[in-house]
Design an enzyme around this catalytic site. Sequence first.
Site, PDB file in Angstrom:
ATOM      1  N   HIS A 120       1.033  -1.169   0.057  1.00 56.12           N
ATOM      2  CA  HIS A 120       0.050   0.095   0.031  1.00 56.12           C
ATOM      3  C   HIS A 120       0.750   1.379  -0.230  1.00 56.12           C
ATOM      4  CE1 HIS A 120       0.599  -0.129   4.484  1.00 56.12           C
ATOM      5  NE2 HIS A 120       0.493   1.251   4.374  1.00 56.12           N
ATOM      6  N   ASP A 150       0.165  -7.589   1.371  1.00 58.65           N
ATOM      7  CA  ASP A 150       0.511  -6.008   1.500  1.00 58.65           C
ATOM      8  C   ASP A 150       2.092  -5.970   1.629  1.00 58.65           C
ATOM      9  OD1 ASP A 150       0.231  -3.325   1.722  1.00 58.65           O
ATOM     10  OD2 ASP A 150       0.370  -3.340   4.012  1.00 58.65           O
ATOM     11  N   GLY A 223       3.538   6.519   8.438  1.00 61.13           N
ATOM     12  CA  GLY A 223       4.913   6.671   7.863  1.00 61.13           C
ATOM     13  C   GLY A 223       5.550   5.592   8.318  1.00 61.13           C
ATOM     14  N   ASN A 224       5.214   4.925   9.386  1.00 66.70           N
ATOM     15  CA  ASN A 224       6.048   3.480   9.607  1.00 66.70           C
ATOM     16  C   ASN A 224       5.634   2.339   8.623  1.00 66.70           C
ATOM     17  OD1 ASN A 224       5.934   4.530  12.885  1.00 66.70           O
ATOM     18  ND2 ASN A 224       7.760   3.216  12.171  1.00 66.70           N
ATOM     19  N   SER A 225       4.793   2.339   7.845  1.00 63.93           N
ATOM     20  CA  SER A 225       4.400   1.301   6.899  1.00 63.93           C
ATOM     21  C   SER A 225       5.555   0.949   6.433  1.00 63.93           C
ATOM     22  CB  SER A 225       3.412   1.724   6.018  1.00 63.93           C
ATOM     23  OG  SER A 225       2.143   1.928   6.534  1.00 63.93           O
ATOM     24  N   ILE A 280      -8.993 -22.908  -5.758  1.00 64.33           N
ATOM     25  CA  ILE A 280      -9.862 -24.081  -6.197  1.00 64.33           C
ATOM     26  C   ILE A 280     -11.171 -23.916  -7.033  1.00 64.33           C
ATOM     27  CG2 ILE A 280      -9.023 -26.006  -4.679  1.00 64.33           C
ATOM     28  CD1 ILE A 280     -11.354 -25.425  -2.731  1.00 64.33           C
ATOM     29  N   GLY A 281     -11.493 -22.544  -6.895  1.00 70.09           N
ATOM     30  CA  GLY A 281     -12.537 -21.975  -7.458  1.00 70.09           C
ATOM     31  C   GLY A 281     -13.870 -21.889  -6.660  1.00 70.09           C
ATOM     32  N   VAL A 282     -13.944 -21.717  -5.438  1.00 72.13           N
ATOM     33  CA  VAL A 282     -15.180 -21.679  -4.749  1.00 72.13           C
ATOM     34  C   VAL A 282     -15.152 -20.377  -3.859  1.00 72.13           C
ATOM     35  CG1 VAL A 282     -15.197 -24.176  -4.514  1.00 72.13           C
ATOM     36  CG2 VAL A 282     -14.197 -23.019  -2.614  1.00 72.13           C
ATOM     37  N   ILE A 284     -16.257 -19.288   0.129  1.00 75.69           N
ATOM     38  CA  ILE A 284     -16.501 -20.293   1.283  1.00 75.69           C
ATOM     39  C   ILE A 284     -17.092 -19.350   2.410  1.00 75.69           C
ATOM     40  CG2 ILE A 284     -15.249 -22.180   0.945  1.00 75.69           C
ATOM     41  CD1 ILE A 284     -12.991 -20.800   2.168  1.00 75.69           C
TER      42      ILE A 284
END
Length: 498
Positions: A120, A150, A223-225, A280-282, A284
């Site tokens: 970010h 991130d 600013g610590n990110s 896997i295409g679900v 949940i």
Amino acid sequence: MKYLRRTLMAGGAALALFAGFAAPTLLSATAQEINPTAVAPPHGAPGSFADLIERVRPAVVSVTVRQRPDAVQQPSLEGLPPGFEEFFRGRPNGRQGPAPTSLGSGFFIGQDGTIVTNHHVVEGAEEITIRTSDGRDIPADIVGSDEATDIAVLRVRGGGRFPYVTFDDARHVRVGDWVVAVGNPFGLDGTATAGIVSAMGRTDAGSSAYVDYMQIDAPINRGNSGGPTFDLAGNVIGVNSAIFSPTGGNVGIGFAIPANTASAIVQQIINSGRVTRGWIGVSIQPLDADIASSLGLEEARGALIASVTPDGPAARAGLQQGDVILTFNGQQIENSRDLTQRVGATAIGANSRVEILRNGRRQTLNLRLGERPSEQTLASTNPAPNATPEPEQEQQGGVAQSSLGVSVRPLTAEDRTRLSLRANENGLVITTVEPTSDAAQKGIRPGDVIMQAGGRAIRTAAELTAAVDAARRANRPLLLQVSNRAGRGFVAVDVGGQ
């Protein structure tokens, strides 16, 4: 109200989070690995952190990002007095203001100028400049970035030799261990703070299903990110990512991405420029106690399939809506987050065994994992439900279902259009809901459509009555699949005992 904030600093007029840059801290930096063993961890409370900070601070940098204009969210201009629109769009008379900037932190992990920071921090970047601890400003490029965790990796232009630090495996870290954070809070370069590990394995500290955060009380701020969290040996055990605060300032609750998670992502980015995960295409949803009881499960363990992506790995393997995934490759699935992490860590193309519960019976299916699409692709394919769906007007008529506390009527063509249902999909539209009923307490509203009851598709009030009677005889809640403008999911409703 307290809420979670990223620790990024952003510049700009009405959106400014800092007023200016502090003067750079001038330190000499030689190209050498920071030797963790040179700083012997003291017993108990340390007398001073000075030796540790002196050794690791040269590897920490400030990251300044000039963002693309189209990457910055503009404030709403609705309702402003005449003449103010131009001010908030740029400068009066149509003159545009300076390009928006943001400010974060990062740290060298190699003497070649490879830097770790947050996704970010650099998202939407048009130009990136890093400032070293000895005051040099150097342009940098993005090697790769992973929104899901991130994490981003940068590399300075022009080469050189830089001091660097190394990741350690954060799994040895215990609650109560000392930590030191170094970064760029509020634009103050090279700021060091100390505290302890407050908690490990925080799953509710952010939106990522792939990160179990480390909570620390070492003061970190905007600013610590992207800055590092060190143990007392000078190893990086976390990457600062977010704070929990009512104001954006430190209140003693910060969150870091554990080093074992961050280092694995960084290595993938360095090797291939991107991060891949199994899929896997679900979609949940978690199991709660009522849903588990309605399915005959003694414990709320597993992941309930709310929908299956057409022609995805799960669909080709035969998984269906309403199946509960109990194990993945022989490992017990605790919850939906656990399944997401296990699948994501499995190699693309690998054959996997999935044990499911369907209609009260266990069975094992085999599937071949695909590659998880990007977050943008997933969002466009499966739009997120509205946080506050528009309420439906109460409709008259319908057949009363006293045990459920609702009345229902057949689905019409207009209902299918309203809810984007396929022509072959059936269900019952809820016309009224008793305010004191369990259905109302579970969030069911007039206008919602019951698609399934007790694991079976329904289209008549008689079929719903039969499902209610079966659940009552089994002394279980009735599992309903409900569709509305917020999406589709399962809810277990009490129908009363015999």
